[in-house]
Design a protein around this motif. Sequence first.
Motif, PDB file in Angstrom:
ATOM      1  N   THR A 220     -24.088  63.477 -69.264  1.00  0.00           N
ATOM      2  CA  THR A 220     -25.483  63.674 -69.647  1.00  0.00           C
ATOM      3  C   THR A 220     -25.885  65.109 -69.310  1.00  0.00           C
ATOM      4  O   THR A 220     -25.249  65.764 -68.473  1.00  0.00           O
ATOM      5  N   PHE A 221     -26.961  65.568 -69.936  1.00  0.00           N
ATOM      6  CA  PHE A 221     -27.453  66.913 -69.627  1.00  0.00           C
ATOM      7  C   PHE A 221     -27.853  67.005 -68.147  1.00  0.00           C
ATOM      8  O   PHE A 221     -27.641  68.014 -67.493  1.00  0.00           O
ATOM      9  N   GLU A 222     -28.452  65.937 -67.635  1.00  0.00           N
ATOM     10  CA  GLU A 222     -28.891  65.943 -66.223  1.00  0.00           C
ATOM     11  C   GLU A 222     -27.711  66.151 -65.287  1.00  0.00           C
ATOM     12  O   GLU A 222     -27.764  66.968 -64.371  1.00  0.00           O
ATOM     13  N   SER A 223     -26.641  65.393 -65.514  1.00  0.00           N
ATOM     14  CA  SER A 223     -25.474  65.513 -64.630  1.00  0.00           C
ATOM     15  C   SER A 223     -24.838  66.889 -64.760  1.00  0.00           C
ATOM     16  O   SER A 223     -24.415  67.485 -63.765  1.00  0.00           O
ATOM     17  N   ALA A 224     -24.765  67.382 -65.987  1.00  0.00           N
ATOM     18  CA  ALA A 224     -24.144  68.696 -66.193  1.00  0.00           C
ATOM     19  C   ALA A 224     -24.977  69.783 -65.506  1.00  0.00           C
ATOM     20  O   ALA A 224     -24.429  70.695 -64.873  1.00  0.00           O
ATOM     21  N   ALA A 225     -26.299  69.658 -65.604  1.00  0.00           N
ATOM     22  CA  ALA A 225     -27.166  70.661 -64.955  1.00  0.00           C
ATOM     23  C   ALA A 225     -26.970  70.629 -63.445  1.00  0.00           C
ATOM     24  O   ALA A 225     -26.910  71.663 -62.784  1.00  0.00           O
ATOM     25  N   ALA A 226     -26.821  69.418 -62.910  1.00  0.00           N
ATOM     26  CA  ALA A 226     -26.661  69.275 -61.460  1.00  0.00           C
ATOM     27  C   ALA A 226     -25.328  69.843 -60.988  1.00  0.00           C
ATOM     28  O   ALA A 226     -25.176  70.213 -59.829  1.00  0.00           O
ATOM     29  N   ALA A 227     -24.357  69.895 -61.885  1.00  0.00           N
ATOM     30  CA  ALA A 227     -23.010  70.332 -61.477  1.00  0.00           C
ATOM     31  C   ALA A 227     -22.838  71.844 -61.533  1.00  0.00           C
ATOM     32  O   ALA A 227     -21.873  72.367 -60.986  1.00  0.00           O
ATOM     33  N   GLY A 228     -23.740  72.543 -62.187  1.00  0.00           N
ATOM     34  CA  GLY A 228     -23.512  73.966 -62.436  1.00  0.00           C
ATOM     35  C   GLY A 228     -23.316  74.817 -61.206  1.00  0.00           C
ATOM     36  O   GLY A 228     -22.190  75.062 -60.751  1.00  0.00           O
ATOM     37  N   ALA A 229     -24.420  75.268 -60.617  1.00  0.00           N
ATOM     38  CA  ALA A 229     -24.338  76.263 -59.547  1.00  0.00           C
ATOM     39  C   ALA A 229     -23.762  75.676 -58.261  1.00  0.00           C
ATOM     40  O   ALA A 229     -22.950  76.315 -57.587  1.00  0.00           O
ATOM     41  N   ALA A 230     -24.159  74.462 -57.932  1.00  0.00           N
ATOM     42  CA  ALA A 230     -23.750  73.894 -56.641  1.00  0.00           C
ATOM     43  C   ALA A 230     -22.232  73.706 -56.571  1.00  0.00           C
ATOM     44  O   ALA A 230     -21.606  74.011 -55.548  1.00  0.00           O
ATOM     45  N   ALA A 231     -21.641  73.211 -57.648  1.00  0.00           N
ATOM     46  CA  ALA A 231     -20.181  73.008 -57.650  1.00  0.00           C
ATOM     47  C   ALA A 231     -19.466  74.345 -57.517  1.00  0.00           C
ATOM     48  O   ALA A 231     -18.433  74.453 -56.848  1.00  0.00           O
ATOM     49  N   SER A 232     -20.041  75.368 -58.133  1.00  0.00           N
ATOM     50  CA  SER A 232     -19.416  76.689 -58.076  1.00  0.00           C
ATOM     51  C   SER A 232     -19.451  77.259 -56.654  1.00  0.00           C
ATOM     52  O   SER A 232     -18.462  77.830 -56.170  1.00  0.00           O
ATOM     53  N   VAL A 233     -20.582  77.082 -55.956  1.00  0.00           N
ATOM     54  CA  VAL A 233     -20.667  77.555 -54.563  1.00  0.00           C
ATOM     55  C   VAL A 233     -19.651  76.798 -53.706  1.00  0.00           C
ATOM     56  O   VAL A 233     -18.952  77.383 -52.867  1.00  0.00           O
ATOM     57  N   ALA A 234     -19.538  75.499 -53.947  1.00  0.00           N
ATOM     58  CA  ALA A 234     -18.578  74.691 -53.184  1.00  0.00           C
ATOM     59  C   ALA A 234     -17.147  75.187 -53.422  1.00  0.00           C
ATOM     60  O   ALA A 234     -16.363  75.345 -52.482  1.00  0.00           O
ATOM     61  N   LEU A 235     -16.825  75.459 -54.679  1.00  0.00           N
ATOM     62  CA  LEU A 235     -15.479  75.929 -55.026  1.00  0.00           C
ATOM     63  C   LEU A 235     -15.196  77.293 -54.395  1.00  0.00           C
ATOM     64  O   LEU A 235     -14.134  77.521 -53.813  1.00  0.00           O
ATOM     65  N   GLN A 236     -16.166  78.184 -54.493  1.00  0.00           N
ATOM     66  CA  GLN A 236     -15.974  79.527 -53.902  1.00  0.00           C
ATOM     67  C   GLN A 236     -15.809  79.439 -52.386  1.00  0.00           C
ATOM     68  O   GLN A 236     -14.994  80.146 -51.796  1.00  0.00           O
ATOM     69  N   GLY A 237     -16.585  78.552 -51.765  1.00  0.00           N
ATOM     70  CA  GLY A 237     -16.503  78.426 -50.307  1.00  0.00           C
ATOM     71  C   GLY A 237     -15.166  77.868 -49.856  1.00  0.00           C
ATOM     72  O   GLY A 237     -14.573  78.347 -48.884  1.00  0.00           O
ATOM     73  N   LEU A 238     -14.688  76.865 -50.558  1.00  0.00           N
ATOM     74  CA  LEU A 238     -13.447  76.202 -50.130  1.00  0.00           C
ATOM     75  C   LEU A 238     -12.199  76.976 -50.562  1.00  0.00           C
ATOM     76  O   LEU A 238     -11.305  77.226 -49.757  1.00  0.00           O
ATOM     77  N   ARG A 239     -12.141  77.321 -51.831  1.00  0.00           N
ATOM     78  CA  ARG A 239     -10.908  77.907 -52.375  1.00  0.00           C
ATOM     79  C   ARG A 239     -10.806  79.403 -52.091  1.00  0.00           C
ATOM     80  O   ARG A 239      -9.773  79.881 -51.614  1.00  0.00           O
ATOM     81  N   ASP A 240     -11.882  80.152 -52.359  1.00  0.00           N
ATOM     82  CA  ASP A 240     -11.800  81.613 -52.261  1.00  0.00           C
ATOM     83  C   ASP A 240     -12.001  82.081 -50.815  1.00  0.00           C
ATOM     84  O   ASP A 240     -11.166  82.781 -50.267  1.00  0.00           O
ATOM     85  N   ALA A 241     -13.108  81.656 -50.203  1.00  0.00           N
ATOM     86  CA  ALA A 241     -13.377  82.087 -48.827  1.00  0.00           C
ATOM     87  C   ALA A 241     -12.511  81.304 -47.837  1.00  0.00           C
ATOM     88  O   ALA A 241     -11.973  81.873 -46.893  1.00  0.00           O
ATOM     89  N   GLY A 242     -12.360  80.017 -48.068  1.00  0.00           N
ATOM     90  CA  GLY A 242     -11.690  79.161 -47.087  1.00  0.00           C
ATOM     91  C   GLY A 242     -10.198  78.988 -47.284  1.00  0.00           C
ATOM     92  O   GLY A 242      -9.511  78.457 -46.411  1.00  0.00           O
TER      93      GLY A 242
END
Length: 202
Positions: free
Chosen positions: A6-28
């Motif tokens: 749904t558009f709602e779920s996709a909107a919720a996944a945008g920025a937050a998932a990216s911060v999580a990925l950057q924190g775990l994979r790139d920084a961590g």
Amino acid sequence: MPASMTFESAAAAGAAASVALQGLRDAGQIKPGQKVLINGASGGVGTFAVQIAKSFGAKVTGVCSTGNLDMVRSIGPDQVVDYTQEDFTQKGQCYDLIFDVVAKLSFSACEPALGPKGIYVTTAFSPGLALGGLWSSMTGGKKLVPLMGKPPSVQDQVFTKELLEAGKVKPVIDRRYSLSEVPEALRYLEGGHTRGEIVITM
Ligand SMILES: NC(=O)c1ccc[n+]([C@@H]2O[C@H](COP(=O)([O-])OP(=O)(O)OC[C@H]3O[C@@H](n4cnc5c(N)ncnc54)[C@H](OP(=O)(O)O)[C@@H]3O)[C@@H](O)[C@H]2O)c1
């Protein structure tokens, strides 16, 4: 956007998932089998961080308060710690990676819970923290890495899309607001107690 979403779920996944990925994979520099702790596991970024860390094959501990224990358990960590009852830094457990999503802790507070090469990633950023990070990277041992969030790359968005399509990651939506309710939505967000993401529907 995955076709099944749904558009709602996709909107919720945008920025937050990216911060999580950057924190775990790139920084961590997360690796399979590592012990990873997410502080702020019940929030917008934290709910993604728990699920993304699991998708990397880590053993994940989520830290949240009593009222969020069940919700955080439902997204699949191996363990949960209630920060109102226990201080994980004093439990004699060591982690390879601590991702302080809500920036409520500090490198020195977390040091006892970091393994010999453990990494502490925080979303807090200041010149002092950046210098501390530089110093820790030069001295070997445990590392402090302040996360400098950047816009997600196309590759990162494709990476997240594939996790969503595979069902390895599901957005947690706390509340939905209409456009006219944006001020109320922002007040709720600023309260610092959202459970997952909030979404503005249009
Ligand atoms: N969400 C996004 O889309 C997004 C995008 C870009 C950047 N960021 C950045 O990422 C960081 C985190 O954002 P966020 O959206 O994940 O934050 P958030 O959703 O506002 O975090 C709220 C959560 O933090 C928990 N929390 C509060 N105090 C805590 C404590 N002492 N220990 C552990 N958990 C605690 C709350 O649980 P309780 O109510 O149980 O205390 C609540 O579930 C921020 O710096 C933000 O600016 C976020």
